[in-house]
Design a protein around this motif. Structure first.
Motif, PDB file in Angstrom:
ATOM      1  N   ASP A 190       0.733  -1.301   0.074  1.00  8.47           N
ATOM      2  CA  ASP A 190       0.115  -0.037   0.202  1.00  8.47           C
ATOM      3  C   ASP A 190       0.524   1.710   0.055  1.00  8.47           C
ATOM      4  OD1 ASP A 190      -1.942  -1.936   0.676  1.00  8.47           O
ATOM      5  OD2 ASP A 190      -2.850  -1.450   2.478  1.00  8.47           O
ATOM      6  N   ARG A 191       2.209   1.193   1.018  1.00  6.66           N
ATOM      7  CA  ARG A 191       2.949   2.301   0.903  1.00  6.66           C
ATOM      8  C   ARG A 191       3.563   2.610  -0.776  1.00  6.66           C
ATOM      9  NH1 ARG A 191       5.443  -1.434   3.349  1.00  6.66           N
ATOM     10  NH2 ARG A 191       6.710  -2.387   2.572  1.00  6.66           N
ATOM     11  N   ASP A 192       3.442   2.151  -1.391  1.00  6.27           N
ATOM     12  CA  ASP A 192       4.737   1.935  -2.713  1.00  6.27           C
ATOM     13  C   ASP A 192       3.576   2.361  -3.909  1.00  6.27           C
ATOM     14  OD1 ASP A 192       6.832   2.107  -1.482  1.00  6.27           O
ATOM     15  OD2 ASP A 192       6.043  -0.614  -1.800  1.00  6.27           O
ATOM     16  N   PHE A 193       2.012   2.550  -3.648  1.00 10.83           N
ATOM     17  CA  PHE A 193       1.552   1.970  -4.548  1.00 10.83           C
ATOM     18  C   PHE A 193       0.820   3.098  -4.947  1.00 10.83           C
ATOM     19  CE2 PHE A 193      -2.826   2.313  -6.548  1.00 10.83           C
ATOM     20  CZ  PHE A 193      -2.669   1.527  -7.581  1.00 10.83           C
ATOM     21  N   LEU A 194       0.597   4.982  -4.252  1.00 10.63           N
ATOM     22  CA  LEU A 194       0.585   5.800  -4.340  1.00 10.63           C
ATOM     23  C   LEU A 194       2.006   6.906  -5.053  1.00 10.63           C
ATOM     24  CD1 LEU A 194      -2.251   7.041  -1.573  1.00 10.63           C
ATOM     25  CD2 LEU A 194      -2.398   6.301  -3.517  1.00 10.63           C
ATOM     26  N   ALA A 195       3.210   6.122  -5.141  1.00 10.62           N
ATOM     27  CA  ALA A 195       4.174   6.637  -5.661  1.00 10.62           C
ATOM     28  C   ALA A 195       4.262   6.323  -6.967  1.00 10.62           C
ATOM     29  CB  ALA A 195       5.301   6.435  -5.251  1.00 10.62           C
ATOM     30  N   PHE A 196       2.979   6.776  -7.864  1.00 11.92           N
ATOM     31  CA  PHE A 196       3.172   6.536  -9.409  1.00 11.92           C
ATOM     32  C   PHE A 196       3.793   7.168  -9.932  1.00 11.92           C
ATOM     33  CE2 PHE A 196      -1.033   8.306  -7.610  1.00 11.92           C
ATOM     34  CZ  PHE A 196      -1.058   7.170  -7.002  1.00 11.92           C
ATOM     35  N   GLY A 197       5.443   7.786 -10.090  1.00 17.78           N
ATOM     36  CA  GLY A 197       5.960   8.408 -10.617  1.00 17.78           C
ATOM     37  C   GLY A 197       7.412   6.909 -10.372  1.00 17.78           C
ATOM     38  N   ARG A 198       6.855   6.184  -9.916  1.00 22.45           N
ATOM     39  CA  ARG A 198       7.921   4.917  -9.556  1.00 22.45           C
ATOM     40  C   ARG A 198       7.474   4.203 -10.560  1.00 22.45           C
ATOM     41  NH1 ARG A 198       9.375   4.258  -3.196  1.00 22.45           N
ATOM     42  NH2 ARG A 198       9.977   6.304  -2.487  1.00 22.45           N
ATOM     43  N   TRP A 199       6.346   3.808 -11.192  1.00 22.90           N
ATOM     44  CA  TRP A 199       5.721   2.370 -11.768  1.00 22.90           C
ATOM     45  C   TRP A 199       4.470   2.870 -12.906  1.00 22.90           C
ATOM     46  CZ3 TRP A 199       0.443   1.655 -11.911  1.00 22.90           C
ATOM     47  CH2 TRP A 199      -0.276   2.306 -11.060  1.00 22.90           C
ATOM     48  N   MET A 200       4.464   3.960 -13.140  1.00 27.92           N
ATOM     49  CA  MET A 200       3.764   4.804 -14.240  1.00 27.92           C
ATOM     50  C   MET A 200       5.165   5.199 -14.617  1.00 27.92           C
ATOM     51  SD  MET A 200      -0.325   5.947 -13.369  1.00 27.92           S
ATOM     52  CE  MET A 200      -0.945   4.708 -12.035  1.00 27.92           C
ATOM     53  N   THR A 201       4.176   6.192 -16.286  1.00 31.90           N
ATOM     54  CA  THR A 201       5.114   7.251 -16.670  1.00 31.90           C
ATOM     55  C   THR A 201       4.417   8.300 -17.164  1.00 31.90           C
ATOM     56  OG1 THR A 201       3.122   7.496 -18.823  1.00 31.90           O
ATOM     57  CG2 THR A 201       4.261   5.457 -19.360  1.00 31.90           C
ATOM     58  N   ILE A 256      -6.799   7.356 -18.670  1.00 35.63           N
ATOM     59  CA  ILE A 256      -6.541   6.238 -19.292  1.00 35.63           C
ATOM     60  C   ILE A 256      -4.766   6.141 -18.948  1.00 35.63           C
ATOM     61  CG2 ILE A 256      -5.569   4.332 -21.115  1.00 35.63           C
ATOM     62  CD1 ILE A 256      -8.729   4.323 -19.917  1.00 35.63           C
ATOM     63  N   VAL A 257      -4.091   5.282 -18.325  1.00 34.82           N
ATOM     64  CA  VAL A 257      -3.253   5.951 -17.754  1.00 34.82           C
ATOM     65  C   VAL A 257      -1.740   4.436 -18.024  1.00 34.82           C
ATOM     66  CG1 VAL A 257      -3.653   7.088 -16.020  1.00 34.82           C
ATOM     67  CG2 VAL A 257      -3.244   4.452 -15.347  1.00 34.82           C
ATOM     68  N   GLU A 258      -0.463   5.074 -18.556  1.00 33.66           N
ATOM     69  CA  GLU A 258       0.679   4.427 -18.742  1.00 33.66           C
ATOM     70  C   GLU A 258       1.440   3.886 -17.526  1.00 33.66           C
ATOM     71  OE1 GLU A 258       2.431   2.932 -22.947  1.00 33.66           O
ATOM     72  OE2 GLU A 258       1.980   4.933 -22.658  1.00 33.66           O
ATOM     73  N   THR A 259       1.911   2.277 -17.616  1.00 30.82           N
ATOM     74  CA  THR A 259       2.301   2.017 -16.872  1.00 30.82           C
ATOM     75  C   THR A 259       3.953   2.284 -16.713  1.00 30.82           C
ATOM     76  OG1 THR A 259       2.439  -0.369 -16.849  1.00 30.82           O
ATOM     77  CG2 THR A 259       1.088   0.325 -15.586  1.00 30.82           C
ATOM     78  N   ALA A 260       4.651   1.987 -16.525  1.00 33.31           N
ATOM     79  CA  ALA A 260       6.338   1.561 -16.867  1.00 33.31           C
ATOM     80  C   ALA A 260       6.502   0.193 -17.855  1.00 33.31           C
ATOM     81  CB  ALA A 260       7.494   1.721 -16.062  1.00 33.31           C
ATOM     82  N   ARG A 261       5.899  -0.514 -17.577  1.00 30.15           N
ATOM     83  CA  ARG A 261       5.915  -2.045 -18.900  1.00 30.15           C
ATOM     84  C   ARG A 261       5.036  -1.755 -19.208  1.00 30.15           C
ATOM     85  NH1 ARG A 261       5.512  -6.659 -13.666  1.00 30.15           N
ATOM     86  NH2 ARG A 261       7.445  -5.985 -12.711  1.00 30.15           N
TER      87      ARG A 261
END
Length: 792
Positions: free
Chosen positions: A102-113, A137-142
């Motif tokens: 949960d603590r890492d989910f809102l750090a969007f810059g780490r796993w989203m473009t 519509i959002v895109e993840t880093a993957r």
């Protein structure tokens, strides 16, 4: 006794009644309370049964919702009011790259473009602060696509992240791609609007669908939308039909089109590409390039014509070392056939042919010499060499690599120069030997007061050593060395003043000096050419030695004068050839084919051309005067149309008038007729007089040329509004090296005028008044045509 009980009965009855009443009240309250309690208990049981039913339903619903939320394809983040601690429900598939913690989910810059992270953070901030819903519509880093939905309900804000299935993911990806394409198209159109090249787009029917701002300007429309709505075409109909017929999907149309651009006829380099939905094109305005190309062609033609008339042989080879240009002087100096030169032979082939014909210098190692000569094509600087040809000629060869490839060969004929230098060196040696063997003392000083040469007699008379009078010694040091023999103020100090004086007139002087040694010297101070001064000292102690010394002195002076005249004549002729080359090469440097010059370089080249032209004029004037003095000048008589002559002089003098901001007023009858005279010398007379008037005339004034006929004589007067000439100067104005104008020159103009007028048996007079101007009048009588000319 009977009375007592009777009285007590009512009293007891009342007490019992109260007691009974109280009991009845209590019993009634108890009954009522019991009934209310029973009823309340019934209601409570009913409520409990309802609550248990609702709780069971709620638990069922929560279980169902938890089961729904527990799907691994979505995750919900809930914020209760303004609480900063969110609640997380559900989870996303690991392949999306979303963190499970949960603590890492809102750090969007780490796993989203970066773009998606910025967009979702701004949307959540707006959702919680302003209760504004969103769908993103959002895109993840993957590279995975998620759907994010933000809503507000019951004072809570929640965001739902949904991992899309195949169809929805594909639709989301297509939406993202569409957004990217729309943004890219908008960026491209914005870029095309900023460039100065007209760009257009047509639909399948060939109608304009979009144009940029440059297109609208080219067709003089108010804006791009107006140009499209009004259907303003930049290309003519023939060009559009040609594009429609020639353009294919694989091969776009490319051609140069003549059309009207902003109201002016010009040329466009057009590229039009066809597509399934229509076509798109771009045009480059090449009108200036076409004008430059035509100007370059004219310049190259003029350049070739100029080089063809040069006396200096010139040949130009291209990057493949093949001959591209040669002038007549080149063909003549090497004696090559035109048919061979027109085949554009290679540079090496040309050398081989000249060597076979015995026209090149003999070399011990021909191959090495040839490779060194052809290395100019790889060199940076100009290569210079001297070629001593078998026929006795000496050529100085300049080989320069061209910036665009190739090389230019220039051959300067030094044969005459080498011969003249040999003769000059011989004369100098004879002069040195003559001066060294003179009985009189001779010393020559330069304008800065330093001795140039002295003979043994000079050193013996003054008792100084050769080291004390070596060349370069200043006259003050000579004075100190001679002080033991003579230290009076009227001696060497006087010589120093005369030698280093800046006076325009350098008169000669002579006198007698009596030295402490008993010698009596007859001295003379004689100005020489180049502002040099010669001192001569003759020992006149006894009459015999005086007579002998005077004889030797006169002979030495006569030889020195003859040597001076011969020197001036030879050197003047020698200066003319390199000056002509300097002027020609200066003009060559200014042509575009030699490469672009910086502003400062162009200014220096103009200074070189101007100064060389002035120096050439001075050399020609000196040669003319030397020819007149030698009595060998002959006039070339011909019949001259005086009106044409005056017009030609006025046209030739126009640049000088513009330089001094002067005007020329010509007063002459409509028909001056003809006269038999030397046209070149007569033109020189007019130009020299007008130049002299321009030197004196104030800026902005007018020079007057009045012409008339008096019988068969041609009389003309040149007048200026200058300061006039003082009476004491009038006596010397026709002298050589006299210059009194603000434009100082060599002072030969009026001297040449007097000489040429005298050769025509004419007269020249000057009428000048101080402060009122000067009038110079010439009378040229007509001459008889020579017998040869008459026969022709």
């Amino acid at each position: 006794m009977a009375a007592g009980p009777a009285q007590a009965a009512p009293y007891l009855a009342t007490g019992e009644i109260v007691t009974v009443s109280m009991l009845l009240g209590v019993l009634s309250a108890a009954v009522v309370s019991t009934l209310w309690t029973v009823r309340l208990r019934g209601r409570t049981e009913t409520t409990n049964r309802d609550l248990k039913a609702h709780l069971a339903d709620a638990r069922h619903t929560v279980s169902r919702l938890h089961a729904l939320i527990g799907d691994k394809n979505r995750r919900i983040v809930v914020w209760d009011g303004l609480s900063q601690k969110p609640e997380f429900l559900g989870e996303l598939p690991p392949e999306t790259g979303a963190p499970a913690a949960d603590r890492d989910f809102l750090a969007f810059g780490r796993w989203m473009t970066p773009a998606s992270a910025g967009a979702i953070e701004r949307a959540i901030e707006t959702l919680r602060a302003q209760a504004q819903s969103f769908d993103l519509i959002v895109e993840t880093a993957r590279g995975e696509v998620l759907e994010a939905q933000g809503r507000v309900s019951g004072g809570q804000a929640f965001v739902r992240f949904i991992a899309l299935n195949n169809l929805r993911a594909e639709a989301a990806e297509l939406k993202l791609e569409r957004d990217r394409l729309v943004a890219a198209l908008a960026t491209l159109q914005n870029l095309l609007d900023q460039i100065d090249l007209p760009v257009w787009q047509r639909d399948a029917g060939g109608k304009l669908s979009w144009v940029n701002a440059a297109y609208a300007q080219a067709v003089e429309a108010a804006d791009a939308a107006r140009a499209v709505s009004e259907g303003r075409e930049l290309l003519p109909t023939i060009a559009r039909e040609k594009i429609r017929s020639a353009s294919t999907y694989d091969t776009p149309f490319r051609d140069k089109v003549s059309t009207v651009i902003r109201g002016n006829r010009g040329f466009l380099d057009v590229v039009d590409a066809k597509s399934p939905t229509g076509s798109a094109g771009i045009a480059i305005d090449v009108s200036d390039a076409e004008a430059v190309r035509e100007e370059l062609a004219r310049t190259l033609k003029s350049h070739a014509e100029t080089l063809d008339h040069l006396a200096t042989p010139v040949a130009i080879f291209d990057g493949e070392q093949r001959l591209q240009f040669y002038n007549q002087a080149f063909q003549q100096v090497w004696g090559l056939e035109t048919a061979f030169l027109e085949t554009k032979p290679g540079n090496g082939e040309l050398f081989d042919r000249l060597r076979a014909a015995g026209k090149l210098p003999e070399q011990l190692n021909w191959r090495q010499w040839k490779e060194n000569a052809l290395s100019v094509y790889r060199a940076i600087d100009t290569q210079t060499d001297l070629w001593h040809l078998p026929n006795g000629q000496t050529l100085r060869v300049f080989a320069t690599a061209r910036p665009q490839g190739g090389a230019t060969w220039v051959f300067e004929n030094l044969t005459e120069k080498v011969a003249l230098e040999a003769r000059y060196n011989t004369l100098v040696q004879v002069q040195d030997e003559t001066i060294d063997h003179l009985a009189e003392g001779v010393a020559v000083f330069s304008p800065d007061g330093r001795i140039r040469l002295s003979n043994p007699a000079f050193r013996a008379l003054w008792g100084i050593t050769e080291d004390e009078a070596k060349p370069g010694t200043h006259i003050r040091a000579i004075e100190q060395a001679c002080a033991a023999s003579y230290d009076k103020p009227d001696g060497w100090k006087r010589f120093a003043h005369i030698i280093t004086s800046f006076d325009d007139e350098r008169p000669s002087c002579q006198g007698v000096l009596e030295l402490r040694t008993g010698l009596v010297l007859d001295f003379a101070v004689i100005p020489l050419s180049n502002a040099q001064t010669m001192l001569t000292f003759v020992n006149i102690t006894d009459s015999v030695r005086v007579s002998r010394a005077l004889t030797e002195k006169n002979e030495a002076l006569r030889k020195a004068d003859a040597l001076k005249n011969d020197f001036v004549q030879h050197v003047s002729y020698e200066l003319r050839s390199p000056l002509t080359n300097i002027i020609g090469f200066a003009e060559l440097l200014k042509t575009p084919t030699m490469g672009d010059l910086t502003e400062r370089q162009a200014e220096y080249v103009d200074h070189i051309a101007t100064s060389s032209a002035v120096l050439l004029t001075i050399v020609n004037d000196i040669l003319d005067l030397a020819t007149v003095d030698a009595g060998i000048m002959e006039l070339d008589y011909s019949e001259i149309n005086l009106t044409d002559l005056v017009d030609d002089v006025a046209l030739q003098f126009s640049d000088r008038l513009q330089e001094g901001r002067l005007t020329l007023e010509i007063v002459a009858p409509d028909a001056l007729g003809t006269i038999v005279a030397d046209p070149q010398r007569l033109k020189q007379i007019l130009v020299k007089l007008l130049s002299n008037a321009a030197n004196f005339a104030p800026e902005g004034s007018s020079i007057r040329l009045a012409c008339r006929r008096e019988g068969t004589d041609f009389v003309f007067t040149v007048s200026d509004a200058g300061p006039g000439i003082p009476q004491d100067v009038l006596k010397t104005v026709f002298g050589r090296f006299e210059s009194h104008g603000r434009h100082s020159g060599a002072g030969l103009g009026l001297s040449i005028v007097e000489s040429f007028v005298s050769l025509h048996n004419g007269t020249v007079t000057i009428d000048s008044r101080e402060g009122e101007g000067t009038d110079v009048t010439c009378r040229i009588p007509t001459a008889a045509m020579p017998a040869v000319a008459a026969a022709e």
